[in-house]
Design an enzyme around this catalytic site. Structure first.
Site, PDB file in Angstrom:
ATOM      1  CG  HIS A 116      -1.473   1.393   1.501  1.00 54.41           C
ATOM      2  ND1 HIS A 116      -2.607   1.826   0.833  1.00 54.41           N
ATOM      3  CD2 HIS A 116      -1.056   2.444   2.259  1.00 54.41           C
ATOM      4  CE1 HIS A 116      -2.856   3.078   1.207  1.00 54.41           C
ATOM      5  NE2 HIS A 116      -1.937   3.472   2.065  1.00 54.41           N
ATOM      6  CD  GLU A 127      -3.278   6.347   3.671  1.00 61.53           C
ATOM      7  OE1 GLU A 127      -2.119   6.071   3.305  1.00 61.53           O
ATOM      8  OE2 GLU A 127      -4.261   6.271   2.911  1.00 61.53           O
TER       9      GLU A 127
HETATM   10  N1  UDP Z   1      -8.730  -3.793  -4.535  1.00 67.90           N
HETATM   11  C1  UDP Z   1      -9.189  -5.000  -5.050  1.00 67.90           C
HETATM   12  N2  UDP Z   1      -9.833  -4.995  -6.266  1.00 67.90           N
HETATM   13  C2  UDP Z   1      -9.998  -3.853  -6.983  1.00 67.90           C
HETATM   14  C3  UDP Z   1      -9.524  -2.637  -6.453  1.00 67.90           C
HETATM   15  C4  UDP Z   1      -8.889  -2.638  -5.228  1.00 67.90           C
HETATM   16  O1  UDP Z   1      -9.060  -6.045  -4.405  1.00 67.90           O
HETATM   17  O2  UDP Z   1     -10.583  -3.904  -8.083  1.00 67.90           O
HETATM   18  C5  UDP Z   1      -8.020  -3.794  -3.237  1.00 67.90           C
HETATM   19  C6  UDP Z   1      -6.499  -3.826  -3.437  1.00 67.90           C
HETATM   20  O3  UDP Z   1      -5.915  -4.568  -2.381  1.00 67.90           O
HETATM   21  C7  UDP Z   1      -6.151  -2.348  -3.312  1.00 67.90           C
HETATM   22  C8  UDP Z   1      -7.125  -1.910  -2.214  1.00 67.90           C
HETATM   23  O4  UDP Z   1      -8.314  -2.624  -2.495  1.00 67.90           O
HETATM   24  O5  UDP Z   1      -4.788  -2.180  -2.991  1.00 67.90           O
HETATM   25  C9  UDP Z   1      -7.388  -0.426  -2.150  1.00 67.90           C
HETATM   26  O6  UDP Z   1      -7.857   0.022  -3.391  1.00 67.90           O
HETATM   27  P1  UDP Z   1      -7.302   1.383  -4.030  1.00 67.90           P
HETATM   28  O7  UDP Z   1      -8.214   1.747  -5.147  1.00 67.90           O
HETATM   29  O8  UDP Z   1      -7.085   2.400  -2.969  1.00 67.90           O
HETATM   30  O9  UDP Z   1      -5.904   0.923  -4.676  1.00 67.90           O
HETATM   31  P2  UDP Z   1      -4.389   1.271  -4.308  1.00 67.90           P
HETATM   32  O10 UDP Z   1      -4.373   2.686  -3.790  1.00 67.90           O
HETATM   33  O11 UDP Z   1      -3.934   0.269  -3.288  1.00 67.90           O
HETATM   34  O12 UDP Z   1      -3.638   1.124  -5.595  1.00 67.90           O
HETATM   35 MG    MG Z   2      -5.471   3.562  -2.323  1.00 67.30          MG
END
Ligand code: UDP
Ligand code: MG
Length: 136
Positions: A116, A127
């Site tokens: 993350h 955060e």
């Molecule tokens: N996630 C998922 N499927 C999706 C989009 C997100 O499982 O289609 C999960 C994934 O672990 C991701 C987290 O949800 O890291 C948070 O989503 P975000 O859109 O914030 O993505 P990130 O910032 O981590 O790239």
């Molecule tokens: Mg995110």
């Protein structure tokens, strides 16, 4: 501009012994890790941290995954580190993450994507305080 961001190595990064590899990439890029700890997320913390996806159908899986073992949380500092770390990580969708990025090299799942990183300077500060306390 000097910034800081919140980075979190997800439970599968620890299980797969990728902590050193990911730290190496952050350090060799030139960013500075100024605080780091290993801890286990609660359901409540996952709901707070991932409030923006709480109504998505995949959220229960994300919650189970994120609480399945310890994570490593870090404060990382450097010029434009928020965007810089997002570039180093690669995009969320594993098929869009190019080889050479952390997700591109180590993930074949959108959910279990190893790492993350905060998506804005404003969210980074929220955060950092969430995981390292209000004085961090
Ligand atoms: N996630 C998922 N499927 C999706 C989009 C997100 O499982 O289609 C999960 C994934 O672990 C991701 C987290 O949800 O890291 C948070 O989503 P975000 O859109 O914030 O993505 P990130 O910032 O981590 O790239
Ligand atoms: Mg995110």
């Amino acid at each position: 501009m000097k910034e800081r961001t919140y980075i979190m190595l997800k439970p599968n990064a620890i299980k797969r012994r990728l902590v050193g590899e990911v730290i190496k990439r952050i350090e060799q890029k030139g960013f500075e890790i100024t605080n780091m700890k290993m801890f286990t997320l609660t359901d409540e913390l996952v709901k707070e941290h991932y409030a923006h996806i709480a109504d998505k159908p995949f959220f229960p899986e994300v919650k189970d995954f994120m609480t399945s073992g310890p994570v490593v949380g870090m404060i990382v500092e450097g010029d434009n580190v928020v965007e810089g770390m997002r570039i180093l990580m690669g995009p969320t969708k594993w098929l869009e993450a190019q080889p050479g990025t952390i997700r591109g090299d180590f993930a074949i799942s959108n959910g279990e994507n190893i790492i993350h990183g905060s998506d804005s300077v404003e969210n980074a500060e929220i955060e950092i305080k969430r995981f390292f306390g209000k004085d961090a």
